[in-house]
Design a protein around this motif. Structure first.
Motif, mmCIF file in Angstrom:
data_model
loop_
_atom_site.group_PDB
_atom_site.id
_atom_site.type_symbol
_atom_site.label_atom_id
_atom_site.label_comp_id
_atom_site.label_asym_id
_atom_site.label_seq_id
_atom_site.Cartn_x
_atom_site.Cartn_y
_atom_site.Cartn_z
ATOM 1 N N GLY A 181 0.811 -1.189 0.020
ATOM 2 C CA GLY A 181 -0.110 0.000 0.062
ATOM 3 C C GLY A 181 0.894 1.188 0.007
ATOM 4 O O GLY A 181 2.175 1.226 0.149
ATOM 5 N N THR A 182 0.218 2.447 -0.361
ATOM 6 C CA THR A 182 0.919 3.677 -0.109
ATOM 7 C C THR A 182 0.422 4.551 0.616
ATOM 8 O O THR A 182 -0.904 4.766 1.077
ATOM 9 N N VAL A 183 1.549 5.507 1.284
ATOM 10 C CA VAL A 183 0.769 6.568 2.433
ATOM 11 C C VAL A 183 1.371 7.921 1.644
ATOM 12 O O VAL A 183 2.533 8.109 1.303
ATOM 13 N N THR A 184 0.255 8.610 1.558
ATOM 14 C CA THR A 184 0.630 9.929 0.990
ATOM 15 C C THR A 184 -0.058 11.163 2.028
ATOM 16 O O THR A 184 -1.048 11.038 2.515
ATOM 17 N N VAL A 185 0.973 11.950 2.441
ATOM 18 C CA VAL A 185 0.677 12.676 3.272
ATOM 19 C C VAL A 185 1.135 14.256 2.874
ATOM 20 O O VAL A 185 2.148 14.436 2.308
ATOM 21 N N SER A 186 0.158 15.187 2.912
ATOM 22 C CA SER A 186 0.194 16.729 2.504
ATOM 23 C C SER A 186 0.988 16.453 0.982
ATOM 24 O O SER A 186 1.567 17.221 0.480
ATOM 25 N N GLY A 187 0.190 15.710 0.171
ATOM 26 C CA GLY A 187 0.615 15.366 -1.285
ATOM 27 C C GLY A 187 1.754 14.674 -1.721
ATOM 28 O O GLY A 187 2.167 14.626 -2.756
ATOM 29 N N ARG A 188 2.537 14.300 -0.610
ATOM 30 C CA ARG A 188 3.819 13.532 -0.744
ATOM 31 C C ARG A 188 3.696 12.066 -0.567
ATOM 32 O O ARG A 188 3.375 11.598 0.668
ATOM 33 N N HIS A 189 4.100 11.289 -1.369
ATOM 34 C CA HIS A 189 4.324 10.055 -1.198
ATOM 35 C C HIS A 189 5.477 9.477 -0.347
ATOM 36 O O HIS A 189 6.608 9.455 -0.912
ATOM 37 N N LEU A 190 5.066 9.097 0.712
ATOM 38 C CA LEU A 190 6.327 9.017 1.806
ATOM 39 C C LEU A 190 7.264 8.208 1.385
ATOM 40 O O LEU A 190 8.328 8.247 1.494
ATOM 41 N N GLN A 191 6.800 6.993 0.821
ATOM 42 C CA GLN A 191 7.715 5.767 0.537
ATOM 43 C C GLN A 191 8.621 6.273 -0.569
ATOM 44 O O GLN A 191 9.617 5.362 -0.589
#
Ligand SMILES: Nc1ncnc2c1ncn2[C@@H]1O[C@H](COP(=O)(O)OP(=O)(O)OP(=O)(O)O)[C@@H](O)[C@H]1O
Ligand SMILES: [Mg+2]
Length: 240
Positions: free
Chosen positions: A67-77
């Motif tokens: 899965g993917t984690v996006t915070v404040s528009g940034r894909h953290l991985q």
């Protein structure tokens, strides 16, 4: 508008599996979760449901298995380590056990996250004092944690979590060790911070009353999955 359509937190198909005793445990099982900026979003569920594991993926303290984690528009991985460190500073966390440094004063505890920053001592101190005022502990800056009540310790932890001007505050059972009146005071403070700082709050609890008193939205977790979600009034309307 941008604010309404772009969630500040976007977990897409996130799973976390642990291997223990030769068995695979699906602590978080294909969870999608979008949280809008400025929301107070509650996550409720029984012990072991996967709440802490899920929220730890928001700043990649817990790496998702998929899965993917996006915070404040940034894909953290996809971030480099330095960029991830910077992104993490914008996500504050508070816990049931306040994790304060007992050998340091209240003021030093709040200053602590700023020690590694390019901010001079005078400004750092001024900022820590301002944060202590904000959480109602201005008079206690020279005290040590052991001289404070549980509620006061949690206020110090909250002030410390705000040192890097986070956009998001994750509260993992932050009121679980407190009595009802103190719980109420801390929840009021969180609501105040949400309103005055436009802070997005993700609030984990196992108490429905906590969700009802401050959250706008809620997700109910069970066995690694979100089994229900929506505005608090809708989700709890049948159980009141
Ligand atoms: N590092 C780990 N290694 C193996 N299993 C883990 C690990 N962390 C969590 N788990 C397991 O994952 C499941 C979910 O745990 P988690 O701590 O996320 O639950 P929780 O909903 O926060 O519970 P609580 O309300 O008790 O805090 C549990 O079965 C737990 O034992
Ligand atoms: Mg937990």
């Amino acid at each position: 508008m941008l604010k309404a359509t772009n969630p500040i937190i976007d977990l897409h198909d996130v799973s976390v599996t642990f291997q223990s005793n030769g068995k695979t445990l699906h602590a978080v099982n294909h969870v999608n979760l979008q949280i809008n900026q400025g929301d107070i979003y509650g996550i409720i569920g029984y012990s072991g449901a996967g709440k802490s594991t899920l929220v730890r993926t928001i700043n990649l303290l817990q790496q998702p298995t998929t899965g993917t984690v996006t915070v404040s528009g940034r894909h953290l991985q996809q971030l480099s380590n330095p960029d991830l460190r910077t992104a993490r500073k914008k996500i504050g966390m508070i816990f049931q056990h306040f994790n304060l440094l007992n050998s340091r004063t209240v003021l030093n505890n709040v200053e602590y996250p700023l020690l590694s920053q390019s901010i001079n001592k005078h400004d750092r101190r001024a900022k820590a004092k301002k944060l202590l005022e904000l959480v109602g502990l201005g008079e206690f800056e020279a005290s040590y944690p052991e001289q404070l009540s549980g509620g006061q310790k949690q206020r110090v932890a909250i002030a410390r979590s705000l040192a890097n001007d986070p956009d998001i505050l994750v509260s993992d059972e932050a009121t679980s060790a407190l009595d009802p009146k103190t719980t109420n005071d801390i929840l009021k403070l969180l609501k105040h911070l949400n309103e005055t700082l436009d802070l997005t709050i993700v609030l984990i609890t196992h108490e429905m009353q906590v969700i009802k008193s401050v959250c706008q939205h809620v997700a109910v977790m069970d066995q690694g999955k979100i089994i229900e979600r929506g505005p608090v009034a809708d989700v709890f309307s049948e159980t009141v």
